[in-house]
Scaffold this motif. Structure first.
Motif, PDB file in Angstrom:
ATOM      1  N   PHE A 273       3.909  14.258  -7.752  1.00  0.00           N
ATOM      2  CA  PHE A 273       3.245  14.069  -6.464  1.00  0.00           C
ATOM      3  C   PHE A 273       1.771  13.724  -6.658  1.00  0.00           C
ATOM      4  CE2 PHE A 273       0.886  15.740  -2.784  1.00  0.00           C
ATOM      5  CZ  PHE A 273       1.484  14.997  -1.782  1.00  0.00           C
ATOM      6  N   THR A 274       1.104  14.432  -7.561  1.00  0.00           N
ATOM      7  CA  THR A 274      -0.313  14.116  -7.818  1.00  0.00           C
ATOM      8  C   THR A 274      -0.456  12.733  -8.436  1.00  0.00           C
ATOM      9  OG1 THR A 274      -0.137  15.304  -9.934  1.00  0.00           O
ATOM     10  CG2 THR A 274      -1.012  16.524  -8.056  1.00  0.00           C
ATOM     11  N   LEU A 275       0.508  12.347  -9.283  1.00  0.00           N
ATOM     12  CA  LEU A 275       0.478  10.989  -9.844  1.00  0.00           C
ATOM     13  C   LEU A 275       0.660   9.951  -8.735  1.00  0.00           C
ATOM     14  CD1 LEU A 275       0.490   9.036 -12.297  1.00  0.00           C
ATOM     15  CD2 LEU A 275       2.976   9.359 -12.375  1.00  0.00           C
ATOM     16  N   LEU A 276       1.543  10.243  -7.777  1.00  0.00           N
ATOM     17  CA  LEU A 276       1.748   9.323  -6.656  1.00  0.00           C
ATOM     18  C   LEU A 276       0.470   9.159  -5.849  1.00  0.00           C
ATOM     19  CD1 LEU A 276       3.702   7.657  -4.852  1.00  0.00           C
ATOM     20  CD2 LEU A 276       4.127   9.767  -3.577  1.00  0.00           C
ATOM     21  N   ILE A 277      -0.235  10.253  -5.581  1.00  0.00           N
ATOM     22  CA  ILE A 277      -1.487  10.175  -4.821  1.00  0.00           C
ATOM     23  C   ILE A 277      -2.502   9.296  -5.546  1.00  0.00           C
ATOM     24  CG2 ILE A 277      -3.406  11.512  -3.898  1.00  0.00           C
ATOM     25  CD1 ILE A 277      -0.790  11.863  -2.396  1.00  0.00           C
ATOM     26  N   ASP A 278      -2.614   9.465  -6.861  1.00  0.00           N
ATOM     27  CA  ASP A 278      -3.537   8.629  -7.634  1.00  0.00           C
ATOM     28  C   ASP A 278      -3.122   7.161  -7.591  1.00  0.00           C
ATOM     29  OD1 ASP A 278      -5.492  10.454  -8.702  1.00  0.00           O
ATOM     30  OD2 ASP A 278      -3.909  11.299  -9.929  1.00  0.00           O
ATOM     31  N   SER A 279      -1.830   6.902  -7.719  1.00  0.00           N
ATOM     32  CA  SER A 279      -1.341   5.524  -7.701  1.00  0.00           C
ATOM     33  C   SER A 279      -1.597   4.873  -6.350  1.00  0.00           C
ATOM     34  CB  SER A 279       0.158   5.498  -8.031  1.00  0.00           C
ATOM     35  OG  SER A 279       0.414   6.094  -9.282  1.00  0.00           O
ATOM     36  N   VAL A 280      -1.415   5.644  -5.266  1.00  0.00           N
ATOM     37  CA  VAL A 280      -1.682   5.128  -3.922  1.00  0.00           C
ATOM     38  C   VAL A 280      -3.165   4.789  -3.764  1.00  0.00           C
ATOM     39  CG1 VAL A 280      -1.765   5.780  -1.488  1.00  0.00           C
ATOM     40  CG2 VAL A 280       0.288   6.251  -2.830  1.00  0.00           C
ATOM     41  N   ALA A 281      -4.027   5.681  -4.238  1.00  0.00           N
ATOM     42  CA  ALA A 281      -5.465   5.444  -4.133  1.00  0.00           C
ATOM     43  C   ALA A 281      -5.870   4.185  -4.896  1.00  0.00           C
ATOM     44  CB  ALA A 281      -6.230   6.656  -4.657  1.00  0.00           C
ATOM     45  N   ILE A 282      -5.327   4.009  -6.097  1.00  0.00           N
ATOM     46  CA  ILE A 282      -5.641   2.812  -6.881  1.00  0.00           C
ATOM     47  C   ILE A 282      -5.084   1.574  -6.191  1.00  0.00           C
ATOM     48  CG2 ILE A 282      -5.218   1.655  -9.080  1.00  0.00           C
ATOM     49  CD1 ILE A 282      -5.190   4.439 -10.388  1.00  0.00           C
ATOM     50  N   GLY A 283      -3.894   1.698  -5.594  1.00  0.00           N
ATOM     51  CA  GLY A 283      -3.309   0.575  -4.876  1.00  0.00           C
ATOM     52  C   GLY A 283      -4.165   0.127  -3.707  1.00  0.00           C
ATOM     53  N   PHE A 284      -4.701   1.073  -2.949  1.00  0.00           N
ATOM     54  CA  PHE A 284      -5.584   0.722  -1.835  1.00  0.00           C
ATOM     55  C   PHE A 284      -6.877   0.076  -2.323  1.00  0.00           C
ATOM     56  CE2 PHE A 284      -3.100   3.655   0.887  1.00  0.00           C
ATOM     57  CZ  PHE A 284      -2.916   2.808   1.969  1.00  0.00           C
ATOM     58  N   LEU A 285      -7.387   0.551  -3.456  1.00  0.00           N
ATOM     59  CA  LEU A 285      -8.610  -0.045  -3.998  1.00  0.00           C
ATOM     60  C   LEU A 285      -8.371  -1.494  -4.403  1.00  0.00           C
ATOM     61  CD1 LEU A 285     -11.544   0.181  -4.950  1.00  0.00           C
ATOM     62  CD2 LEU A 285     -10.677   1.089  -7.124  1.00  0.00           C
ATOM     63  N   VAL A 286      -7.262  -1.750  -5.096  1.00  0.00           N
ATOM     64  CA  VAL A 286      -6.949  -3.120  -5.504  1.00  0.00           C
ATOM     65  C   VAL A 286      -6.716  -3.997  -4.278  1.00  0.00           C
ATOM     66  CG1 VAL A 286      -5.275  -4.555  -6.717  1.00  0.00           C
ATOM     67  CG2 VAL A 286      -6.019  -2.408  -7.732  1.00  0.00           C
ATOM     68  N   GLY A 287      -5.974  -3.466  -3.286  1.00  0.00           N
ATOM     69  CA  GLY A 287      -5.716  -4.239  -2.084  1.00  0.00           C
ATOM     70  C   GLY A 287      -6.974  -4.549  -1.291  1.00  0.00           C
ATOM     71  N   THR A 288      -7.984  -3.705  -1.387  1.00  0.00           N
ATOM     72  CA  THR A 288      -9.246  -3.934  -0.682  1.00  0.00           C
ATOM     73  C   THR A 288     -10.093  -4.989  -1.364  1.00  0.00           C
ATOM     74  OG1 THR A 288      -9.254  -1.636   0.112  1.00  0.00           O
ATOM     75  CG2 THR A 288     -11.352  -2.816   0.143  1.00  0.00           C
ATOM     76  N   LEU A 289     -10.091  -4.997  -2.689  1.00  0.00           N
ATOM     77  CA  LEU A 289     -10.983  -5.888  -3.433  1.00  0.00           C
ATOM     78  C   LEU A 289     -10.368  -7.241  -3.743  1.00  0.00           C
ATOM     79  CD1 LEU A 289     -12.448  -3.313  -6.000  1.00  0.00           C
ATOM     80  CD2 LEU A 289     -13.458  -4.081  -3.848  1.00  0.00           C
ATOM     81  N   VAL A 290      -9.043  -7.310  -3.823  1.00  0.00           N
ATOM     82  CA  VAL A 290      -8.375  -8.544  -4.267  1.00  0.00           C
ATOM     83  C   VAL A 290      -7.559  -9.119  -3.119  1.00  0.00           C
ATOM     84  CG1 VAL A 290      -6.810  -9.544  -5.954  1.00  0.00           C
ATOM     85  CG2 VAL A 290      -8.277  -7.636  -6.617  1.00  0.00           C
ATOM     86  N   HIS A 291      -7.618 -10.430  -2.942  1.00  0.00           N
ATOM     87  CA  HIS A 291      -6.892 -11.074  -1.845  1.00  0.00           C
ATOM     88  C   HIS A 291      -6.062 -12.253  -2.346  1.00  0.00           C
ATOM     89  CE1 HIS A 291      -9.085  -8.606   0.996  1.00  0.00           C
ATOM     90  NE2 HIS A 291     -10.210  -8.947   0.391  1.00  0.00           N
ATOM     91  N   SER A 292      -5.598 -12.175  -3.570  1.00  0.00           N
ATOM     92  CA  SER A 292      -4.752 -13.209  -4.146  1.00  0.00           C
ATOM     93  C   SER A 292      -3.484 -12.570  -4.690  1.00  0.00           C
ATOM     94  CB  SER A 292      -5.491 -13.950  -5.267  1.00  0.00           C
ATOM     95  OG  SER A 292      -4.608 -14.765  -6.007  1.00  0.00           O
ATOM     96  N   LEU A 293      -2.334 -13.115  -4.337  1.00  0.00           N
ATOM     97  CA  LEU A 293      -1.067 -12.547  -4.794  1.00  0.00           C
ATOM     98  C   LEU A 293      -0.951 -12.618  -6.315  1.00  0.00           C
ATOM     99  CD1 LEU A 293       1.380 -13.991  -2.094  1.00  0.00           C
ATOM    100  CD2 LEU A 293       0.382 -11.702  -2.208  1.00  0.00           C
ATOM    101  N   GLU A 294      -1.391 -13.715  -6.904  1.00  0.00           N
ATOM    102  CA  GLU A 294      -1.311 -13.850  -8.362  1.00  0.00           C
ATOM    103  C   GLU A 294      -2.200 -12.830  -9.057  1.00  0.00           C
ATOM    104  OE1 GLU A 294      -1.942 -16.261  -6.255  1.00  0.00           O
ATOM    105  OE2 GLU A 294      -0.112 -17.487  -6.331  1.00  0.00           O
ATOM    106  N   ALA A 295      -3.395 -12.631  -8.498  1.00  0.00           N
ATOM    107  CA  ALA A 295      -4.319 -11.667  -9.106  1.00  0.00           C
ATOM    108  C   ALA A 295      -3.782 -10.251  -8.996  1.00  0.00           C
ATOM    109  CB  ALA A 295      -5.688 -11.772  -8.433  1.00  0.00           C
ATOM    110  N   ILE A 296      -3.135  -9.936  -7.877  1.00  0.00           N
ATOM    111  CA  ILE A 296      -2.587  -8.590  -7.699  1.00  0.00           C
ATOM    112  C   ILE A 296      -1.475  -8.326  -8.701  1.00  0.00           C
ATOM    113  CG2 ILE A 296      -1.199  -7.175  -6.138  1.00  0.00           C
ATOM    114  CD1 ILE A 296      -2.892  -8.263  -3.859  1.00  0.00           C
ATOM    115  N   SER A 297      -0.595  -9.295  -8.893  1.00  0.00           N
ATOM    116  CA  SER A 297       0.485  -9.128  -9.865  1.00  0.00           C
ATOM    117  C   SER A 297      -0.069  -8.927 -11.271  1.00  0.00           C
ATOM    118  CB  SER A 297       1.396 -10.358  -9.821  1.00  0.00           C
ATOM    119  OG  SER A 297       2.447 -10.226 -10.753  1.00  0.00           O
ATOM    120  N   ALA A 298      -1.103  -9.697 -11.606  1.00  0.00           N
ATOM    121  CA  ALA A 298      -1.716  -9.542 -12.929  1.00  0.00           C
ATOM    122  C   ALA A 298      -2.389  -8.187 -13.065  1.00  0.00           C
ATOM    123  CB  ALA A 298      -2.728 -10.665 -13.157  1.00  0.00           C
ATOM    124  N   LEU A 299      -3.113  -7.748 -12.016  1.00  0.00           N
ATOM    125  CA  LEU A 299      -3.793  -6.452 -12.071  1.00  0.00           C
ATOM    126  C   LEU A 299      -2.808  -5.303 -12.152  1.00  0.00           C
ATOM    127  CD1 LEU A 299      -6.788  -6.811  -9.594  1.00  0.00           C
ATOM    128  CD2 LEU A 299      -6.893  -6.365 -12.049  1.00  0.00           C
TER     129      LEU A 299
END
Length: 386
Positions: A273-299
């Motif tokens: 559960f704590t790992l999921l919370i961290d993964s969600v937080a990182i996912g929101f950070l990437v989604g906020t900073l990156v706006h390219s589908l190719e870049a998201i897949s690479a990241l």
């Protein structure tokens, strides 16, 4: 709840990514867990080596040496035919050729007559048989120096080799590396699954709703921004809950039904559960900073694989350098693996172990809060610039 349904529709449209990452994860985890030794008893077996002996001495000690080798190996006596012996060694029908020269027994005490050995260079069987012969000669030499005759020394040396000891491994509440359960190995690879899926799932949805036309329509809709936010949170919460519960069913794929009756199962669940919370937080950070589908897949691959290699998921922590481990302590996956290894090595937790589990969980939650703070700051700055 149009916003809620809109989020779910986009999430369903990206189920292919979720399924593909899950299949890759299952293939990797199942292959690794199935390749692990099943138990300590199966991790060692005595293997008889093929030995050819040329006895030119025919003394009491030479016959005793042959009997000694026969106790743990397959021994074939042969005449001294260099061509035939070379052919056997080349074909690997024998791995070790021992020649006992004439006078070996008579000159055993002064050591003037040496045994001649021909073996496969660098083979483990050669080193093993060298050790066996050395053990026999040292023991027999000790008896002879103590005043025993050649016959008595041979008998006592053979008797000493027959002595066996029953060994019982004490249960200290620890589980060895080879005796870990399949699901313990499976949970060790969860960071790759969680990070990859959360980054892709969240980022794809955020990109869809970051479109200028969609933002304008949502701003003009007869739904307050607060209610839109609540519906978005509900949609993401449903995604996280379904994914988390589904991941807890994965032990069934590696014959891990024992997980559900394991007294430490609650700690495994807390750790995921704590790992999921961290993964969600990182996912929101990437989604906020990156706006390219190719870049998201690479990241997703870079972040997922990078953290897994640095934090002991794909490479055991014991093999990581001191500098790498020091740097990995700043990443949440490191603390997840610390807890997972602790749970995998124990059948019960002491108070110190429980404190370590909760300490690791606290660090992971603190990391998630820090990432959320950075995400909010970045989002606010980007809105001001827009």
């Amino acid at each position: 709840m149009p916003v809620f349904k809109g989020y779910l529709k986009i999430i369903r449209a990206n189920l292919g990514v979720v399924i593909s990452y899950t299949v890759i994860f299952l293939i990797i985890s199942v292959m690794i867990t199935m390749a692990m030794p099943k138990s300590r008893k199966e991790s060692f077996r005595l293997t008889k080596q093929n030995v050819t002996v040329v006895d030119e001495d025919e003394s009491t000690l030479s016959r005793a040496l042959i009997r000694f080798l026969k106790t743990t190996n397959t021994v074939t006596e042969s005449a001294m035919n260099r061509t035939e012996l070379s052919r056997k060694l080349y074909a690997r029908s024998t791995e070790y050729i021992l020649r006992i020269p004439s006078g070996f027994g008579a000159h055993f005490a002064d050591g003037s007559v040496k045994l001649a050995v021909t073996k496969v260079p660098g083979s483990s069987a050669g080193y093993y048989l060298d050790a066996c012969i050395s053990q026999f000669t040292r023991t027999a030499s000790a008896f002879i120096r103590s005043g025993y005759t050649e016959e008595e020394a041979a008998k006592r040396t053979l008797a000493a080799s027959d002595v066996s000891t029953n060994v019982k491994i004490a249960d200290m509440g620890k589980i060895s590396e080879e005796n870990r359960t399949n699901y313990a190995y499976l949970f060790g690879y969860f960071p790759f699954l969680y990070l990859s899926l959360m980054i892709c799932s969240i980022s794809y949805v955020m990109i869809a709703f970051s479109d200028r036309e969609i933002r304008r329509r949502m701003a003009a809709a007869p739904v307050s921004s607060t209610w839109q936010t609540i519906q978005a949170v509900a949609a993401f919460a449903l995604l996280f809950l379904v994914f988390w519960l589904a991941s807890l069913l994965l032990p069934l794929t590696v014959k891990g039904r024992g997980f559900y009756t394991d007294p430490l199962a609650g700690y495994y669940v807390l750790n995921t559960f704590t790992l999921l919370i961290d993964s969600v937080a990182i996912g929101f950070l990437v989604g906020t900073l990156v706006h390219s589908l190719e870049a998201i897949s690479a990241l997703a691959n870079i972040i997922g694989l990078g953290m897994c290699f640095l934090c002991g998921v794909f490479v055991p922590m014991d093999l990581l350098g001191k500098g790498v481990r020091s740097a990995a302590q700043f990443l949440p996956v490191y603390w997840y693996e610390i807890t997972n290894n602790l749970l995998a090595e124990n059948t019960a937790l002491s108070s110190a172990d429980r404190s370590s589990v909760f300490w690791s969980a606290g660090i992971q939650m603190a990391y998630a809060l820090a990432v959320v703070a950075v995400t909010l700051f970045a989002a606010k700055k980007m809105r001001r610039e827009a």
